[in-house]
Structures are given as structure tokens and as C-alpha cells.
Design an enzyme around this catalytic site. Sequence first.
Site, mmCIF file in Angstrom:
data_model
loop_
_atom_site.group_PDB
_atom_site.id
_atom_site.type_symbol
_atom_site.label_atom_id
_atom_site.label_comp_id
_atom_site.label_asym_id
_atom_site.label_seq_id
_atom_site.Cartn_x
_atom_site.Cartn_y
_atom_site.Cartn_z
ATOM 1 N N CYS A 106 41.920 37.289 57.215
ATOM 2 C CA CYS A 106 42.101 37.643 55.802
ATOM 3 C C CYS A 106 43.560 38.038 55.532
ATOM 4 C CB CYS A 106 41.111 38.727 55.370
ATOM 5 S SG CYS A 106 41.058 38.890 53.556
ATOM 6 N N HIS A 209 35.916 35.894 57.068
ATOM 7 C CA HIS A 209 35.702 37.177 57.751
ATOM 8 C C HIS A 209 34.693 37.060 58.894
ATOM 9 C CE1 HIS A 209 37.953 39.854 55.039
ATOM 10 N NE2 HIS A 209 37.642 38.975 54.107
ATOM 11 N N GLU A 211 34.476 38.943 61.277
ATOM 12 C CA GLU A 211 34.060 40.304 61.685
ATOM 13 C C GLU A 211 32.821 40.766 60.923
ATOM 14 O OE1 GLU A 211 36.384 39.670 59.587
ATOM 15 O OE2 GLU A 211 36.719 41.292 58.139
#
Length: 232
Positions: A106, A209, A211
Site C-alpha cells: 500500500c 493488502h 496482511e
Amino acid sequence: MKPVIAVMPLWDDDRQSLWMLPGYLDGIAEAGGTGVMLPLITDSDAVAQLISLCDGVLLTGGHDVSPSLYGQEPFDGLETCPARDRMDATALRLALREDKPVLGICRGIQLMNAALGGTLWQDLPTQHPSDVNHHMAPPYDRVAHEVRILPGTPLHQLLGQDFLCVNSYHHQAVRDVAPGLVPMAVSTDGLVEAVYAPDQRFCWGVQWHPEFSFRTDASSRAIFRAFVDACR
Ligand code: MN
């Protein structure tokens, strides 16, 4: 010995405090590494010492990248963190010099692109309006839009597919790709959503993303694993 990966700290302006999204550390751990959140420091010698202790660098998400990095005046309403800009750019430069693996997520892909000489869309809704939802509501482990994975890139080699469904939570994005970086994925409205540096052993950035999605999404796990494996 597990690879130790320097994780750039997140900064909370309201609390004047460091914080961390567990997903960065958990995604690294799931891939076989150990993430270490660094302090927020701008002294380049201190950053160099910390990077020298680690096997790779994760450029995390967070604040808007200061447009001063690419020579532009900031739009109204940008929320920047100059200390992170300096620290992240220093860590990136050191890692590339020592050919240590870097993954940018990001803000990380944006910082990478700006620090290496590219530019950003400062504010997608005003500068690059489209029907694609780049700013999804939580939960973030869902699909927001599709990207096309460019053939011949390491991401295409890793995933073996031409299209990928990704989450999306960003209002800035890569505009002019930096010299030394090559696009790996493009959204249907034309945003570069992944890049890599062909001259480096492993220097990747993704706009989505992993994560938030690695627990349920195999492609997110594969990206963390490729990064951690490169750090061994
Ligand atoms: Mn997006």
C-alpha cells in the site's frame, strides 16, 4: 534460523504513539520469518545499523506520501508523516544497496515509487475518478476489484494466473512509474497496482493488502512466502 525482517512502524498522530497491524507480523510469521517493528527514527546511521541487523525490509502502509518526494505541492487534506517518509526512504535505499529483499504494501509501493523517482496520484477520487472501488469498507479480507497480472513478471510466475481478485484500501496510487521499477499488475481502470525492480534480487510493491487477507487467500500467502524465502 528464521529470517528477521525489519517492519516499518506505524504512527498514530492522535495518540502520538507507535502502533502495528498484527497482520504484517503474522503474515511474515506464517511464511516462516520473524518480523521486528523498528522504532520511528530518522537518523540515517541508526537506520543503517538496524537494517544491517535484518535480512529484509517490509515497507508498511500508513500515511500519505509527502508530494515533496516527487516535487509537487500537496493537495488539501493530505495526511503525511515526514519522519516515516525519511525513515522508509532511507531503509529502502540501504536495502537496495545491500540487495536485501524489500516488500512494499500500500503506502509501501507508493513510497518505493516516489523515493525511486516516480510520481503518485495524490488523491484518486479527484484526480483519477472511476467506477472501481479502491477504498473499500471493512472487513478488508474481501475482494474489492480485479487486477491483470502482466505476463513475464515474477508475480505472474509466482501465481501462474492472468487475473487476481484483490482487496483495496487506498486513495493514492502509482502514477508515473519510477525508473528501475516495472509494473506487474494493473487494475481495470488503469492503475499500476504492483511493481518490481528487475535489477534487484527481490524488490516488490503491491497496492493491495495481503496482511488483511493472508489467512483466507492463497495468493496473499504466496506473496509473503516469496518475500520471506528471498530473505533466507
Ligand atoms: Mn486498488
